[in-house]
Design an enzyme around this catalytic site. Sequence first.
Site, PDB file in Angstrom:
ATOM      1  N   SER A 170      84.940   1.225 -23.017  1.00 56.51           N
ATOM      2  CA  SER A 170      83.833   1.035 -23.977  1.00 56.51           C
ATOM      3  C   SER A 170      83.643  -0.423 -24.381  1.00 56.51           C
ATOM      4  O   SER A 170      83.925  -0.792 -25.516  1.00 56.51           O
ATOM      5  CB  SER A 170      83.995   1.938 -25.203  1.00 56.51           C
ATOM      6  OG  SER A 170      85.321   1.981 -25.660  1.00 56.51           O
ATOM      7  N   LEU A 209      90.484  -3.480 -22.432  1.00 49.37           N
ATOM      8  CA  LEU A 209      90.257  -3.774 -21.009  1.00 49.37           C
ATOM      9  C   LEU A 209      90.932  -2.719 -20.121  1.00 49.37           C
ATOM     10  O   LEU A 209      91.890  -2.069 -20.551  1.00 49.37           O
ATOM     11  CB  LEU A 209      90.844  -5.143 -20.677  1.00 49.37           C
ATOM     12  CG  LEU A 209      90.082  -6.349 -21.227  1.00 49.37           C
ATOM     13  CD1 LEU A 209      90.902  -7.620 -21.015  1.00 49.37           C
ATOM     14  CD2 LEU A 209      88.722  -6.462 -20.543  1.00 49.37           C
ATOM     15  N   GLY A 234      33.630  -3.707   5.654  1.00 47.33           N
ATOM     16  CA  GLY A 234      33.914  -4.252   6.990  1.00 47.33           C
ATOM     17  C   GLY A 234      35.340  -4.088   7.488  1.00 47.33           C
ATOM     18  O   GLY A 234      35.781  -4.820   8.368  1.00 47.33           O
TER      19      GLY A 234
HETATM   20  N1  LIG Z   1      26.828  -9.448   8.375  1.00 50.93           N
HETATM   21  C1  LIG Z   1      28.040  -8.921   8.532  1.00 50.93           C
HETATM   22  N2  LIG Z   1      28.147  -7.590   8.658  1.00 50.93           N
HETATM   23  C2  LIG Z   1      29.377  -7.078   8.810  1.00 50.93           C
HETATM   24  C3  LIG Z   1      30.526  -7.904   8.850  1.00 50.93           C
HETATM   25  N3  LIG Z   1      31.607  -7.107   8.985  1.00 50.93           N
HETATM   26  C4  LIG Z   1      31.154  -5.831   9.038  1.00 50.93           C
HETATM   27  N4  LIG Z   1      29.804  -5.804   8.939  1.00 50.93           N
HETATM   28  C5  LIG Z   1      28.943  -4.618   8.978  1.00 50.93           C
HETATM   29  O1  LIG Z   1      29.187  -3.827   7.833  1.00 50.93           O
HETATM   30  C6  LIG Z   1      29.017  -2.449   8.142  1.00 50.93           C
HETATM   31  C7  LIG Z   1      30.213  -1.666   7.700  1.00 50.93           C
HETATM   32  O2  LIG Z   1      31.341  -2.060   8.445  1.00 50.93           O
HETATM   33  P1  LIG Z   1      32.590  -1.127   8.635  1.00 50.93           P
HETATM   34  O3  LIG Z   1      33.593  -1.915   9.387  1.00 50.93           O
HETATM   35  O4  LIG Z   1      32.228   0.205   9.149  1.00 50.93           O
HETATM   36  O5  LIG Z   1      33.039  -0.990   7.125  1.00 50.93           O
HETATM   37  P2  LIG Z   1      34.309  -0.228   6.547  1.00 50.93           P
HETATM   38  O6  LIG Z   1      34.846  -1.087   5.470  1.00 50.93           O
HETATM   39  O7  LIG Z   1      35.248   0.121   7.628  1.00 50.93           O
HETATM   40  O8  LIG Z   1      33.660   1.060   5.909  1.00 50.93           O
HETATM   41  P3  LIG Z   1      34.384   2.445   5.497  1.00 50.93           P
HETATM   42  O9  LIG Z   1      35.536   2.596   6.403  1.00 50.93           O
HETATM   43  O10 LIG Z   1      33.389   3.509   5.654  1.00 50.93           O
HETATM   44  O11 LIG Z   1      34.818   2.256   4.092  1.00 50.93           O
HETATM   45  C8  LIG Z   1      28.783  -2.379   9.655  1.00 50.93           C
HETATM   46  O12 LIG Z   1      27.443  -2.203   9.904  1.00 50.93           O
HETATM   47  C9  LIG Z   1      29.285  -3.719  10.137  1.00 50.93           C
HETATM   48  O13 LIG Z   1      28.652  -4.139  11.310  1.00 50.93           O
HETATM   49  C10 LIG Z   1      30.366  -9.309   8.727  1.00 50.93           C
HETATM   50  O14 LIG Z   1      31.301 -10.096   8.756  1.00 50.93           O
HETATM   51  N5  LIG Z   1      29.091  -9.764   8.574  1.00 50.93           N
END
Ligand SMILES: Nc1nc2c(ncn2[C@@H]2O[C@H](COP(=O)(O)OP(=O)(O)OP(=O)(O)O)[C@@H](O)[C@H]2O)c(=O)[nH]1
Lengths: 637, 302
Positions: free
Chosen positions: A537, A464, A32
């Site tokens: 030294s 010294l 996320g």
């Molecule tokens: N349920 C839920 N889903 C989340 C949350 N935060 C992110 N997601 C979901 O997790 C998925 C991946 O989120 P990204 O933000 O793309 O993850 P990332 O860490 O940037 O991934 P990479 O950059 O590819 O490593 C998406 O579908 C988001 O909508 C959250 O707090 N709750």
Amino acid sequence: MNMIVANRPVAPAATSSRPLVRIVIVGHVDHGKSTLIGRLLHETGSLPDGKFETLKAVSERRGMPFEWSFLLDSLQTERDQGITIDTTQIGFRTPHRDVVLIDAPGHAEFLRNMITGAAQADAALLLIDAFEGVRDQTRRHGYLLHLLGVKQVAVIVNKMDRVGFDRQRFQAISDEISAHLTGLGVTPTAIIPISAREGDGVGAASKRLGWHDGPTVIGAIDQFEPARALEQLPLRLPVQAIYKFDDRRIVAGRIESGHLTSGDEIVIMPAGKIAKIRSVESWPATSLRERHHAGHAVGITLDRELFLERGDIIGHTNSAPRATKRLRARIFWLHDEPLTAGSAILVRLGTKESRATVAAIDKAVDPGELSNAASAAIARNHVGEIDIALAQPVAVDIHTDNPHTGRLVIEVNGRIAGGGLVIGIDAAQRATPIDIVPMESALQPEERAARYHHRGAVLWFTGLPGAGKSTLARALERRLFQSGGSPVLLDGDTLRAGLNGDLGFSAKDRSENIRRLAEVAVHLARNGHIAIVAAVSPSTEDRAAARRIAGDLFREIYIATPAEVCESRDPKGHYAKARAGNLSGFTGIGNDYEAPHASELTIDTSHRAIAEATGDITRMLSRTGVLLDTVADLAAS
Amino acid sequence: MQRPSPVPPSRKPLSSPALVSSNAQLAPDPDGGLAGPSMDRLDQLEAQSIYIFREAFARLKKLALLWSLGKDSNVMIWLARKAFFGRVPFPALHVDTGKKFPEMYAFRDHYGKEWELDLRIEPCPPIDAVDPTLPPAARSAARKTEGLKMALAKYGFDGLIAGIRRDEEATRAKERVFSPRGLEGGWDVRDQPPEFWDHFNASPPPGAHLRIHPILHWTEADIWAYTQRENIPIIPLYLAKDGKRYRSLGDADITFPVESNAASIAEILVELAETKVPERSGRALDHETEDAFERLRVAGYL
Ligand SMILES: Nc1nc2c(ncn2[C@@H]2O[C@H](COP(=O)(O)OP(=O)(O)OP(=O)(O)O)[C@@H](O)[C@H]2O)c(=O)[nH]1
Ligand SMILES: [Mg+2]
């Protein structure tokens, strides 16, 4: 459309005095990171007009619910695959900070892009999916932050909505990651439960997370500090180029640490050449600053025509970087082919490049794994320690002494393939070919003794600053020479200008300085000369090392002039400077001089005239079999 | 062609908040910098850009600077002169679509001389020679990519210095400072090399070239604050006239002004601190389709 009200007294973002902090968001794929960035921009009202609607349309076109991550995942393949491929940056403001957020990909395939982003950061948010918990990229990124020198880390436990905002789940993850990071020497500044998608804990405290009494994400960001320029460290100016556009010969570079002023005595490493800065040049030709600090791009001219080149490092004479052909580094590896012992690589240290060979590999592990079995090669995305044998001598520091001049990158086929920190410099190994055969002199010691009327010896004057070592040493030198002997004076300060020009005044450098003095002196003594070493030294241990090197040729002469007398003499003005706080590492005003207890001779020059003291020394030399009878008689007369 | 009327470089300090705060931090620090950072943000940006310029000049054999005549590339020229003590030691290349505003041509002819630039003006091919599947404005912009390719073939440059910034556009935000281009001039976004600690990949394979982006880390507001601090001349189209001004200058037929009353740089800075309108909102080619800009860039556009 926007409207403006002219001349409102708002400081424009670009020049505001608010601290600017660069923050990278790292963590396992899909935990996320990009979503959090989108959310942060939304919560702080930083999204440009129309952006929300665009993202909504883009999400709908792909048949998805609203995706915050599309704000930064701008490439078509990123949106199609739902992952971040390359790092990106976006600016926004919190109540107390101007922030550049750096998004990094979580997929192992794109670790090079994560490193590209994270290496620019002052601080990091390490994101963990509450449902999935700590994963291999969580651990790997944690390890790399530490290698990249990012010290401020806050942990964000995301997707709390997926675990019903459960406090126990948060606590378990919190404990696991704390233990892991502490093992790497990183203490998280905060551990924060959030839901990036729904907004809990991002900008405002959330009821659903009522049990959490720590900061929100924005609160944690407001605690981060920008990295400071390395102004307190010794001067390091890596030479980028030498320009001769007109009659000036300008040495150009960026000051990585410390500061410089025209008139400064400098040393150019690794060659150890000494010069003075004649002028600091700039265009337009207005020099507002007297002193030029770490971070400034400068151009200087020198007071003499020296050969220097791109890759040299300019330091001050008493605190220069080391010169070596052998290094140890802790590195991360990004190339497809594993790095093995014997590999030919190109090493870049600042502006210097040198061909090199990997002499040995140690502790090669995958930092993403929990249990680490070391292997003989460093595979892609793994880390390890390597010994590097360089084709040319380089100027370098240990990374704990200087984070900028103590790191390197490795190139393979013209592409950056890894990087890391210098953790060891092998000064003894420098320039020593493996197949040396020591050659004995053609002359017998007796032949020399017959001519000089003395045997070889190492006379080690310790005491010294201002105690009278050099004065006495010179008087003795003249007396021995007048009576047909072959004395050679090795003055500590004089040798620091050349042979030991690469050494500073740290305990380690002082030991090395003494070692070299002793080696040179014993070489002379073995060839029948009387080597007279005059060096403060201060360390008992270093003098013991010198005695070990010189063996029974060693005679220690302690010049035991009281400290007050030395300070009142202050022949080089060093005491005054040290008292004023302008001379660090000076022996004399502290209690750092360790007086010897078993010297061959002790002389207090506040009670003894030079001629008397010289007589004391020659008598000791006769007594201990250095001066043979005739010369002893002559010298005594 | 009319006389250039660049914004007069006023020598007296303006009392805008921007200038006051930057000057306040320029004073020498008697404690040797121990009390706080001795460089303000513009100083830091400038030093970083100078470092990049010098690295490019040291490591590539045949450089050129892409001078688009806009605010960003003028700042670049200024930075190059700082880096090289008053001169620009490589050609300034103007890839001319022939459709720029008259004020831009006047500016080019005047400052090309005043700054003693080694100016190379290269034409672009006619529109029929350009990928017909691109939307209209993008297709028009792509002429510039073709012109660039022709110039590259003609001179054999191995490094092109370009004034793009991360904050302008989302795919530019993914750029490297030293960005390799393939033999066809294309950008492989899926395989950008690692770049960290100011170490740059500067070994293009024979026949390929590098894009060098010395102001990638600057923002639009940084550009204006620096232009003001350094008294860098600008094209007057950036300043408001009759309630409109240009925030970004491209070809006359696909660039539109935004509503604004900012008639001085100080007022532009105030406007930028408040506005939520993106900088390139007046650039038609950015808004045609979701991927139009990315397609242009992958093919070698700036
Ligand atoms: N349920 C839920 N889903 C989340 C949350 N935060 C992110 N997601 C979901 O997790 C998925 C991946 O989120 P990204 O933000 O793309 O993850 P990332 O860490 O940037 O991934 P990479 O950059 O590819 O490593 C998406 O579908 C988001 O909508 C959250 O707090 N709750
Ligand atoms: Mg992402």
